[in-house]
Design a protein around this motif. Structure first.
Motif, PDB file in Angstrom:
ATOM      1  N   VAL A  96       0.842  -1.197   0.000  1.00  0.00           N
ATOM      2  CA  VAL A  96       0.000   0.000   0.000  1.00  0.00           C
ATOM      3  C   VAL A  96       0.881   1.252   0.000  1.00  0.00           C
ATOM      4  N   TYR A  97       1.938   1.231   0.799  1.00  0.00           N
ATOM      5  CA  TYR A  97       2.866   2.361   0.821  1.00  0.00           C
ATOM      6  C   TYR A  97       3.488   2.566  -0.559  1.00  0.00           C
ATOM      7  N   ARG A  98       3.934   1.482  -1.163  1.00  0.00           N
ATOM      8  CA  ARG A  98       4.587   1.587  -2.475  1.00  0.00           C
ATOM      9  C   ARG A  98       3.646   2.176  -3.525  1.00  0.00           C
ATOM     10  N   SER A  99       2.349   1.868  -3.407  1.00  0.00           N
ATOM     11  CA  SER A  99       1.368   2.469  -4.325  1.00  0.00           C
ATOM     12  C   SER A  99       1.180   3.954  -4.043  1.00  0.00           C
ATOM     13  N   ALA A 100       1.243   4.335  -2.762  1.00  0.00           N
ATOM     14  CA  ALA A 100       1.036   5.736  -2.373  1.00  0.00           C
ATOM     15  C   ALA A 100       2.219   6.623  -2.730  1.00  0.00           C
ATOM     16  N   VAL A 101       3.393   6.047  -2.924  1.00  0.00           N
ATOM     17  CA  VAL A 101       4.596   6.836  -3.222  1.00  0.00           C
ATOM     18  C   VAL A 101       4.428   7.659  -4.501  1.00  0.00           C
ATOM     19  N   VAL A 102       3.544   7.256  -5.396  1.00  0.00           N
ATOM     20  CA  VAL A 102       3.312   8.035  -6.617  1.00  0.00           C
ATOM     21  C   VAL A 102       2.901   9.469  -6.270  1.00  0.00           C
ATOM     22  N   HIS A 103       2.168   9.639  -5.172  1.00  0.00           N
ATOM     23  CA  HIS A 103       1.766  10.991  -4.752  1.00  0.00           C
ATOM     24  C   HIS A 103       2.977  11.801  -4.304  1.00  0.00           C
ATOM     25  N   ARG A 104       3.878  11.156  -3.557  1.00  0.00           N
ATOM     26  CA  ARG A 104       5.093  11.856  -3.101  1.00  0.00           C
ATOM     27  C   ARG A 104       5.940  12.253  -4.306  1.00  0.00           C
ATOM     28  N   GLN A 105       6.109  11.328  -5.237  1.00  0.00           N
ATOM     29  CA  GLN A 105       6.918  11.607  -6.420  1.00  0.00           C
ATOM     30  C   GLN A 105       6.291  12.717  -7.265  1.00  0.00           C
ATOM     31  N   ALA A 106       4.969  12.762  -7.337  1.00  0.00           N
ATOM     32  CA  ALA A 106       4.288  13.823  -8.080  1.00  0.00           C
ATOM     33  C   ALA A 106       4.402  15.163  -7.364  1.00  0.00           C
TER      34      ALA A 106
END
Length: 143
Positions: A113-123
């Motif tokens: 779940v964290y790995r999926s959420a990282v897209v927001h941090r990268q964006a």
């Protein structure tokens, strides 16, 4: 100025080589993009979010994981100015996250779940620093 968003392999290996059985504090310095930069095709790519808004998505989606592993935000501050250091490094988020162990941090960053959420941090992030610190004795003086 060089921008840093994610750790490189060498940095991550150095982190993993340190003692994993002790509490750690992670100093986070984050500069947001004016406009979030999601990958083409992402559900939020065309929503015209700011970097700060994308980072809030990251925080909301990762909060249950942070709670589950026993981590917390120890301190949060509002950046004002740099007294010593590069004047072009201006931060939107400054905080210290505490993890019960480095194992807990590694559990978090490998959680699906964290790995999926990282897209927001990268964006969201234009530049950042993530500095691992061990707990040290406080006191009334420097040094």
């Amino acid at each position: 100025m060089t921008a840093y968003i994610d750790p490189d392999r060498e940095q991550f290996e150095a982190f993993k080589a340190l003692d994993r059985d002790q509490p750690i504090e992670m100093l986070n310095l984050v500069k947001f993009r004016a406009k979030a930069d999601y990958p083409v095709g992402h559900a939020l790519a065309d929503k015209d979010l700011t970097g700060a808004e994308a980072y809030r998505h990251y925080g909301a989606e990762t909060a249950p994981i942070v709670a589950r592993i026993g981590a917390s935000i120890l301190w949060r501050g509002a950046f004002q100015t740099t007294l010593i250091g590069p004047q072009d490094e201006v931060w939107d988020e400054v905080f210290i996250a505490r993890y019960p162990t480095a194992h807990a941090f590694l559990e978090m960053v490998t959680d699906s779940v964290y790995r999926s959420a990282v897209v927001h941090r990268q964006a969201a992030v234009a530049n950042s620093r993530l500095i691992r610190c061990g707990t040290a004795q406080g006191g009334a003086s420097f040094g």
